[in-house]
Design a protein around this motif. Structure first.
Motif, mmCIF file in Angstrom:
data_model
loop_
_atom_site.group_PDB
_atom_site.id
_atom_site.type_symbol
_atom_site.label_atom_id
_atom_site.label_comp_id
_atom_site.label_asym_id
_atom_site.label_seq_id
_atom_site.Cartn_x
_atom_site.Cartn_y
_atom_site.Cartn_z
ATOM 1 N N ILE A 187 -43.768 26.924 23.403
ATOM 2 C CA ILE A 187 -42.392 27.432 23.469
ATOM 3 C C ILE A 187 -42.400 28.927 23.190
ATOM 4 N N TYR A 235 -40.931 31.905 25.622
ATOM 5 C CA TYR A 235 -40.105 33.022 25.172
ATOM 6 C C TYR A 235 -40.780 34.357 25.472
ATOM 7 N N SER A 238 -40.208 35.328 29.009
ATOM 8 C CA SER A 238 -38.793 35.635 29.266
ATOM 9 C C SER A 238 -38.403 36.978 28.680
ATOM 10 N N THR A 296 -38.725 34.669 18.034
ATOM 11 C CA THR A 296 -38.991 33.555 18.957
ATOM 12 C C THR A 296 -40.419 33.562 19.479
ATOM 13 N N TRP A 342 -34.724 27.472 23.915
ATOM 14 C CA TRP A 342 -35.201 28.308 25.026
ATOM 15 C C TRP A 342 -34.322 28.125 26.260
ATOM 16 N N THR A 385 -32.818 28.589 16.477
ATOM 17 C CA THR A 385 -34.092 29.112 15.991
ATOM 18 C C THR A 385 -34.031 29.353 14.488
#
Lengths: 211, 545
Positions: free
Chosen positions: B33, B37, B40, B94, B120, B175
């Motif tokens: 994950i 992130y 992204s 993140t 996410w 988060t």
């Protein structure tokens, strides 16, 4: 086997329960800040326009609000009984109490819908339809109703989520081999339900009784 | 037993355990994950950066010739909103937080892996909605959405953009909540609060701010949306509303948000300074407490954004005083890093160069923050480039430098690959010079009176603006170099050792990259953090190229 299966990231049931409970409390803290921000806006505008807010408040259906307060307090009671029954793994009693909680929650939403309908008829909905013939300060009166609809609308959305969660929970309890396994989860659902009730306990006097 | 060991291949790492796209998009592994992130926010960083490039091109000349004013307004809105909400706030938490917190505390994952994956998706949905509406609908309010402009006058896609940021806020909350619970309940046996790495302390403080401040932004954005959508005036003075109330609510979130961006950076720097000066961090408890103090004080200083907005002078004086107080825990951190360096043996690895750059730039950014907290000085420089320079020293010179320093420090752990130290140090130094050339002239410009958010300026400011634009082009190149060599390192075989820097901390006890389940058996911690000593120093010398 009295405990729910332990997720792979946890060492034991105690750690899993502690994490879930802390997670719910942290979530409720965010909710306090969410409603807290909105109540701050309400307080600031009420201090700016005290007379107009009092006047606008007197046009709400206080009896519906009062009945709804009683309905929610009763639902908190039945929810507490459900959590208590959950701790003892009494399936039939859990289902009865959750069903009662759900019925009271739906009764609240139904009454709220009726109230919105009546408000609409009285031209109290902000926007073009807003016609406060009674008001000496129409913009401030509209501000009251904007905040009334946002506050009660947000609360009703939380109620709806609560009713849906309780409904899912009833389905789980009906089919589970061991209701006691779900006692911890039920406790968290109860925390959420009580929180939403407490929000209403703030909203009722602030919105309905300021006059 | 030995023969059995020999035929068992080493467990595949989290990167190689599964190969399908589905295994990435539906992963519950905190490390994967973190990689979702990473890709992204890297994309968002270059979107926001592209807007900055266009702004600096426009500002190379005094006239509004490269883009017209309206387009310039949209550019600074894209730059601000994307960088704040879709790069800086998620960046360290993140990516590094997600990846490292379970490894650092000896856990198999975060407490709520599904919530982590959901964050996410929520983040991406919010990001798509917000950036889509800025690019298609051309929002020109600036990232601050000040009313009544945003609610009454702006003829642009304010509503979908506000909705996008509202949605992305829930990713922040998820988060933060996950980190708080994980740090409370999932520490390995023996890992007491005061044995936690300072990065974990910083992430804990950050998470508290994420969880407590973001809901207030959410409700503020709801009110803007209501006003725009229904056409009723929540903040419209003509309808009994108060635009200042919007500013109070907005900064009640957005000032703590600044600490969401800088606290994780301070956590990273504490790790880097201790490791590369081979020295336990000086005053560990004070550094940990300073993170908490900054998180708490951060909630009490929002009014310093409103000194000239018409709030009461008495309120301004209190906010000014409280803002000065933030300097104390920030100063504690800087002094403790410096004493740690002073007593240590310094190794100039790439990450350390970033950390040293951070300390210098953060100090300058922090000190100019004191100028701005001073009422009469703020009246003079409010809404000028002085403010721009100040927060870029904190956000870019501070947060981005620390983020990149951390990426270089943990890259062997994350990717299992080393990178070329020469290129690393070169780009870190280039970044430092490019940054200063970009932003130092802006302090002078602001002091001389150049206002922010304008596409045109008087001709006498051109020299300093050309310097700034030249610096920005150097900075741009310096950001592209690590993107290239870190990405290229991925095609080489994974040969990084478990602990290439001889650093302390549980994350370095597992292989690089770590296996899916992190630890073969739950580690037991018996020592304080940062137990660097002379022997380990000798080892680092030995591995230095």
């Amino acid at each position: 086997m009295t405990h729910l299966a332990i997720a792979p990231q946890f060492d034991d049931a105690a750690q899993q329960h502690e994490s879930a409970a802390l997670g719910m409390w942290a979530f409720l803290a965010t909710e306090v800040l969410f409603f807290g921000g909105l109540l701050t806006v309400y307080t600031v505008y009420r201090m700016a326009h005290p007379a107009a807010f009092a006047e606008a408040s007197s046009h709400l259906y206080t009896w519906i609000g009062a009945v709804n307060t009683v309905v929610l307090l009763l639902s908190s009671w039945t929810m507490a009984l459900a959590v208590h029954a959950g701790a003892h793994g009494e399936r039939a009693r859990i289902i009865r109490m959750l069903a009662a909680t759900m019925a009271l929650g739906l009764a609240f939403l139904l009454l709220k819908a009726v109230e919105y309908y009546l408000d609409f008829h009285d031209h109290l909905v902000p926007g073009r339809a807003f016609r406060p013939d009674w008001s000496t300060n129409a913009p401030a009166a509209q501000m009251f109703f904007i905040l009334y609809f946002i506050l009660t609308g947000m609360h009703a959305a939380h109620m709806l989520v609560g009713v849906l969660v309780v409904a899912c929970f009833v389905a789980v309890i009906r089919t589970t081999p061991s209701p006691a396994r779900h006692a911890n989860a039920l406790e968290l659902v109860g925390l959420y339900w009580h929180f939403v009730d407490i929000v209403w306990i703030f909203l009722f006097p602030l919105l309905y009784l300021v006059a | 037993m030995t023969t059995l060991d020999a035929i068992i291949l080493p467990a595949p790492s989290y990167l190689t355990a599964h190969w399908s796209l589905r295994s990435w998009l539906l992963t519950l592994d905190h490390k994967r994950i973190a990689m979702l992130y990473l890709t992204s926010i890297t994309a968002f960083f270059f979107v926001g950066g592209a807007a900055a490039v266009l702004m600096r091109l426009e500002l190379a000349t005094p006239a509004s010739d490269f883009v017209v004013s309206g387009a310039y307004n949209r550019l600074f809105t894209i730059h601000g909103a994307v960088m704040v909400w879709f790069f800086l706030i998620p960046s360290i938490p993140t990516v590094l937080g997600n990846f490292l917190i379970p490894l650092m505390i000896g856990a198999r994952d975060l407490a709520f892996p599904r919530l982590n994956l959901m964050s996410w998706y929520v983040f991406m949905a919010g990001g798509a909605l917000a950036t889509g509406s800025i690019i298609v609908g051309g929002v020109d309010t600036g990232w601050t959405f000040y009313t009544p402009y945003s609610t009454t006058y702006a003829n642009s896609a304010v509503f979908p953009m506000v909705a996008g940021i509202f949605v992305a806020g829930f990713a922040s909350i998820m988060t933060g909540l996950n980190f708080i619970v994980t740090i409370h309940t999932m520490r390995a046996p023996g890992l007491t609060w005061f044995r936690l790495p300072l990065f974990v302390w910083a992430m804990y403080a950050t998470s508290l701010v994420l969880v407590l401040a973001t809901p207030v932004l959410a409700i503020t954005l709801v009110l803007i949306a209501v006003e725009r959508f229904w056409g009723v005036g929540v903040f419209d003075p003509a309808l009994g509303g108060d635009p200042l109330l919007f500013q109070h609510l907005f900064w009640f979130y957005s000032h703590p948000a600044v600490y969401i961006m800088i606290l994780p950076a301070m956590g990273v720097v504490s790790e880097l300074v201790a490791c590369f000066s081979r020295n336990p961090i000086f005053g560990y408890r004070f550094v940990a407490y300073a993170s908490m103090a900054i998180a708490i004080l951060g909630f009490l200083v929002w009014g310093h954004h409103m000194f000239v907005a018409g709030q009461s002078v008495h309120a301004s004086m209190v906010f000014s005083f409280l803002s000065f107080l933030v300097a104390i825990p920030s100063g504690v951190k800087v002094f403790n890093w410096i004493v740690t360096l002073r007593n240590g043996t310094i190794h100039y690895k790439t990450s350390m160069v970033y950390a040293l750059g951070f300390i210098g730039l953060f100090t300058l950014g922090g000190l100019t923050g004191l100028f701005l907290a001073t009422l009469p000085v703020d009246v003079h420089v409010h809404d000028t480039y002085f403010v721009i320079a100040h927060f870029h020293y904190i956000m870019v010179g501070g947060a981005v430098m620390a983020y990149l320093g951390g990426m270089h420090f943990w890259w062997p752990k994350i990717a299992g690959r080393m990178y070329n130290e020469g290129w690393g140090i070169f780009s870190a130094i280039l970044m430092f010079f490019g940054f200063n050339l970009t932003f130092f002239p802006q302090f002078i410009l602001g002091y001389l009176g150049m206002i922010r958010r304008a596409a045109e300026y008087p001709p006498e400011f051109q020299l300093l603006n050309v310097l700034s634009s030249a610096g920005a082009s150097i900075l741009g190149v310096a950001y592209l170099i690590p993107l290239v060599y870190l990405t290229r390192s991925l095609v080489r075989p994974a040969t990084a050792e478990a602990n290439p820097w001889n650093a302390t901390g549980l994350e370095w006890t597992v292989s690089s990259p770590p296996p899916e389940h992190n630890f073969d058996s739950t580690p037991v911690v018996t020592t304080p953090p940062y137990s660097y000593d002379a022997e380990k120093t000798a080892e680092l010398e030995a591995v230095s190229p």
